[in-house]
Design a protein around this motif. Structure first.
Motif, PDB file in Angstrom:
ATOM      1  N   THR A 186      37.298   9.905  -3.166  1.00 48.04           N
ATOM      2  CA  THR A 186      35.899   9.653  -3.533  1.00 48.04           C
ATOM      3  C   THR A 186      34.936  10.455  -2.669  1.00 48.04           C
ATOM      4  OG1 THR A 186      35.827   7.723  -2.048  1.00 48.04           O
ATOM      5  CG2 THR A 186      36.416   7.325  -4.356  1.00 48.04           C
ATOM      6  N   SER A 187      35.447  11.392  -1.892  1.00 49.78           N
ATOM      7  CA  SER A 187      34.613  12.175  -0.981  1.00 49.78           C
ATOM      8  C   SER A 187      34.066  13.411  -1.675  1.00 49.78           C
ATOM      9  CB  SER A 187      35.425  12.599   0.246  1.00 49.78           C
ATOM     10  OG  SER A 187      36.444  13.526  -0.142  1.00 49.78           O
ATOM     11  N   ILE A 219      33.551   1.024  -0.763  1.00 46.07           N
ATOM     12  CA  ILE A 219      33.900   2.350  -1.250  1.00 46.07           C
ATOM     13  C   ILE A 219      32.925   2.736  -2.349  1.00 46.07           C
ATOM     14  CG2 ILE A 219      35.644   3.789  -2.354  1.00 46.07           C
ATOM     15  CD1 ILE A 219      37.770   2.004  -1.240  1.00 46.07           C
ATOM     16  N   SER A 220      32.210   3.800  -2.154  1.00 47.84           N
ATOM     17  CA  SER A 220      31.384   4.358  -3.215  1.00 47.84           C
ATOM     18  C   SER A 220      31.871   5.769  -3.485  1.00 47.84           C
ATOM     19  CB  SER A 220      29.909   4.363  -2.827  1.00 47.84           C
ATOM     20  OG  SER A 220      29.695   5.189  -1.697  1.00 47.84           O
ATOM     21  N   THR A 243      33.966   0.318  -5.603  1.00 44.55           N
ATOM     22  CA  THR A 243      33.155  -0.882  -5.693  1.00 44.55           C
ATOM     23  C   THR A 243      32.274  -1.039  -4.469  1.00 44.55           C
ATOM     24  OG1 THR A 243      33.270  -3.301  -5.580  1.00 44.55           O
ATOM     25  CG2 THR A 243      35.200  -2.100  -4.851  1.00 44.55           C
ATOM     26  N   PRO A 244      31.029  -1.449  -4.648  1.00 46.35           N
ATOM     27  CA  PRO A 244      30.184  -1.689  -3.482  1.00 46.35           C
ATOM     28  C   PRO A 244      30.695  -2.833  -2.627  1.00 46.35           C
ATOM     29  CG  PRO A 244      29.108  -2.463  -5.489  1.00 46.35           C
ATOM     30  CD  PRO A 244      30.319  -1.688  -5.916  1.00 46.35           C
ATOM     31  N   ASN A 245      31.378  -3.809  -3.239  1.00 49.76           N
ATOM     32  CA  ASN A 245      31.894  -4.953  -2.487  1.00 49.76           C
ATOM     33  C   ASN A 245      32.987  -4.539  -1.508  1.00 49.76           C
ATOM     34  OD1 ASN A 245      30.537  -5.812  -4.836  1.00 49.76           O
ATOM     35  ND2 ASN A 245      31.468  -7.837  -4.664  1.00 49.76           N
ATOM     36  N   GLY A 295      27.535   5.968  -7.625  1.00 52.05           N
ATOM     37  CA  GLY A 295      28.009   5.330  -8.835  1.00 52.05           C
ATOM     38  C   GLY A 295      29.312   4.622  -8.520  1.00 52.05           C
ATOM     39  N   TYR A 296      29.694   3.713  -9.396  1.00 52.41           N
ATOM     40  CA  TYR A 296      30.892   2.927  -9.122  1.00 52.41           C
ATOM     41  C   TYR A 296      31.874   2.982 -10.285  1.00 52.41           C
ATOM     42  CZ  TYR A 296      28.284   1.465  -5.099  1.00 52.41           C
ATOM     43  OH  TYR A 296      27.580   1.472  -3.922  1.00 52.41           O
TER      44      TYR A 296
END
Length: 623
Positions: free
Chosen positions: A56-57, A313-314, A308-310, A432-433
């Motif tokens: 996700t980077s 990890i974005s 997920t923001p929870n 974004g997720y």
């Protein structure tokens, strides 16, 4: 709403694989981290979180993704950052490779710490075996990505407790593949089934044992491709010289055996695994958590990075792929946006190839004709093209109401389409997720089809046409109106090479923008990459309709695509990061990849095509 992992991220101070500030296993072993089944699952959640940060980077999604000639970029980048993209590799002195490799070894080190911690856990052995299988699956996945990108890499099977533990030579790529195969076989034998995963954790989307079998199919595909063209591969270091790939010590003494293994594994996942194709391709990229048919619960996913923001990890995928202020996202109502909207774009050659393959509406510009759409419904689900609606311009000046913005191919010159697969309705300027697919079921159909083509199989396991037609039928079901996308007819391809090439392009059309392009185009070796990607792309750029695009992004800036076998071989692997060679006390300059060491200088900024094929007379450009 989306069910998500309660991710407990174990972040290690592994800046490169040489640097550790303390024993990571000490942190994992504190308290009751391994004393209960729930504690073991928490360790795995943390491992998924560490792994997710690699994919996700921006280094992965932007810098490395754009190193495929089938993915493009926004703006007129220059210097080495652009040159490495056009050559299809990563340079040693650029930070991208170092960042990605460090993230991979952080995950590998975390997996090793989990595996070590299980040794003294009081939990029943069967449960420990399940957890170890899952940790070894993730370790194998990270090594599989690392060995395909860099070739030889150090093999670690226990956690590093000090810098000295990381001061080691690079191990042979064959040894890396040996570990990968053993890890995946162990994982398949010991991991939980999908039903047991859900029963124990109550979660949806966590990998099950058939994910290991699916990755085995991928690994055998890679080995089969290497053995099918060993003289076109690029293994070895400066110290060793060129090394001809040989996997006989792993029990794989021929390409045929590897193709058979790939076919058997892929077919088993298709017929026995808990996965199924979505009826509608569009469902795979419906990231609205309020929708009943959203992608978060798709039965087609085999392994996905859950963003997920929870869980902390974005992903940059939405930011780097979508246009600013697009109607249909939260960003449309905001008058600020990230500085990187739409940085990763589809290559326009792929767009036109798609139209040429399946037909579609054509636009005429002077004597040129080019496609502005395609009869394959997957194009509409994959790309934002021709036009979209926005509520502000790129400088944040509001329109007052939604306004049509024209893009490629309706707006030509230097423009490109956008990827649509990460269209997250709640996307704003921060992140974004949308989840990131590492592996989904169609990959098994493509592997089986390619293996059948190589083996000449037309029997009980089906044939290439049968496997591909399953993908085509789903594509035809994915249109609002009946699709005119034609079916493949058996025998329409005159030779095996034509069939294999057609299967490759089906992969690109089905999975474009999902991070597969670099691996799929590079694995068959230099001659295949040259004949099927670089040379056709070169000829495409010489078309009159591409003159402005060519001059802004390519040749007028002094860059040329590799067009000889030697130069393409120089691009098959990424350079081993210079930082590792400088600071790892066990390495020196002779440990750089053999082919990466001869840069040939055929595409340096402002340079010519030294040591590269000259243009034919009819190719000369009047700039």
């Amino acid at each position: 709403m989306k069910k998500i992992f309660a991710v407990i991220v174990a972040v290690f101070a592994l800046v490169s694989c040489r640097i550790l500030d303390e024993d990571p296993s000490t942190r994992l072993l504190q308290g009751s981290a391994f004393d209960t089944q729930k504690a073991l699952d928490a360790q795995i959640f943390g491992l998924y979180g560490t792994m997710g940060k690699v994919f996700t980077s921006s280094a992965w999604f932007f810098n490395f993704n754009c190193a495929s000639p089938l993915v493009h970029w926004k703006d007129t980048r220059s210097g080495l950052a652009l040159e490495q993209c056009l050559r299809g590799t990563l340079y040693a002195d650029q930070n991208t490779g170092r960042s990605i490799l460090a993230g991979m070894f952080t995950t590998i080190n975390t997996a090793n710490s989990v595996i070590q911690g299980l040794r003294t856990s009081p939990v029943p052995q069967e449960q420990k075996d399940e957890i170890e299988g899952e940790a070894r699956l993730i370790r194998a996945i990270m090594y599989f990505y690392a060995v395909r990108m860099f070739g030889d890499v150090p093999v670690f099977t226990s956690p590093m407790s000090s810098d000295k533990d990381a001061y080691v030579k690079r191990d042979s790529f064959v040894k890396v593949y040996d570990l990968i195969l053993k890890d995946l076989e162990y994982a398949f034998e010991n991991m939980r089934t999908a039903e047991r995963q859900k029963e124990i954790t109550g979660l949806s989307g966590r990998a099950d044992k058939y994910a290991a079998k699916a990755f085995l199919a991928q690994v055998y595909l890679q080995i089969a491709s290497i053995l099918s063209s060993p003289s076109d591969q690029a293994f070895g270091t400066i110290a060793s010289g060129e090394i001809v790939p040989d996997f006989s010590e792993l029990g794989i003494d021929s390409a045929s055996k590897a193709w058979k293994n790939a076919l058997l594994c892929a077919d088993e996942v298709i017929n026995k695994g808990p996965y199924s194709l979505e009826e509608d391709y569009r469902t795979l990229f419906n990231w609205d958590p309020q929708s009943a048919d959203n992608a978060f619960f798709s039965e087609e996913r085999i392994f996905a990075i859950q963003v997920t923001p929870n869980g902390g990890i974005s992903s940059v995928a939405s930011t780097y792929s979508l246009p600013a202020y697009m109607v249909g996202t939260l960003n449309a109502t905001l008058l600020t946006h990230a500085s990187t909207p739409g940085m990763v774009r589809p290559c326009r050659y792929v767009f036109q190839k798609w139209g040429r393959t399946y037909g579609g509406p054509v636009r005429t510009s002077g004597s040129d004709k080019f496609f502005v759409g395609c009869n394959d419904p997957r194009l509409d689900a994959s790309y934002i093209y021709n036009e979209y609606y926005a509520t502000a311009d790129n400088n944040g000046n509001p329109y007052g109401e939604a306004r049509k913005v024209e893009v490629y191919p309706m707006k030509n010159s230097t423009d490109q389409a956008y990827f649509k697969k990460y269209l997250y309705p709640q996307f704003d300027q921060d992140a974004g997720y949308a989840d990131y697919y590492l592996l989904r079921l169609p990959e098994m159909y493509f592997i089986a089809a390619e293996a059948c083509a190589e083996l000449g199989i037309n029997g009980s396991l089906g044939d290439s046409y049968d496997y591909i037609e399953c993908i085509h039928q789903r594509a035809r079901n994915s249109a609002s109106e009946p699709s005119s996308q034609p079916a493949w007819t058996k025998g329409q391809f005159a030779t095996k090479d034509e069939l294999v090439s057609a299967i490759f392009w089906e992969r690109v059309f089905e999975m474009g923008g999902e991070g597969h392009e670099w691996f799929d185009s590079h694995r068959r070796g230099a001659r295949w990459l040259l004949d099927n990607v670089y040379e056709p792309l070169h000829q495409f750029l010489l078309e009159n309709e591409q003159s402005t695009y060519r001059n802004v992004y390519w040749y007028a800036r002094g860059y040329e695509l590799p067009r000889t076998l030697d130069n393409v071989r120089n691009c098959l692997l990424c350079d081993y990061p210079e930082y590792e060679i400088l600071y790892n006390q066990a390495l020196n300059s002779s440990d750089q990849n053999y082919f990466n060491s001869s840069k040939a200088c055929f595409s340096v900024t402002g340079g010519g095509n030294i040591d590269n094929e000259k243009y034919d007379e009819e190719d000369k450009l009047d700039w």
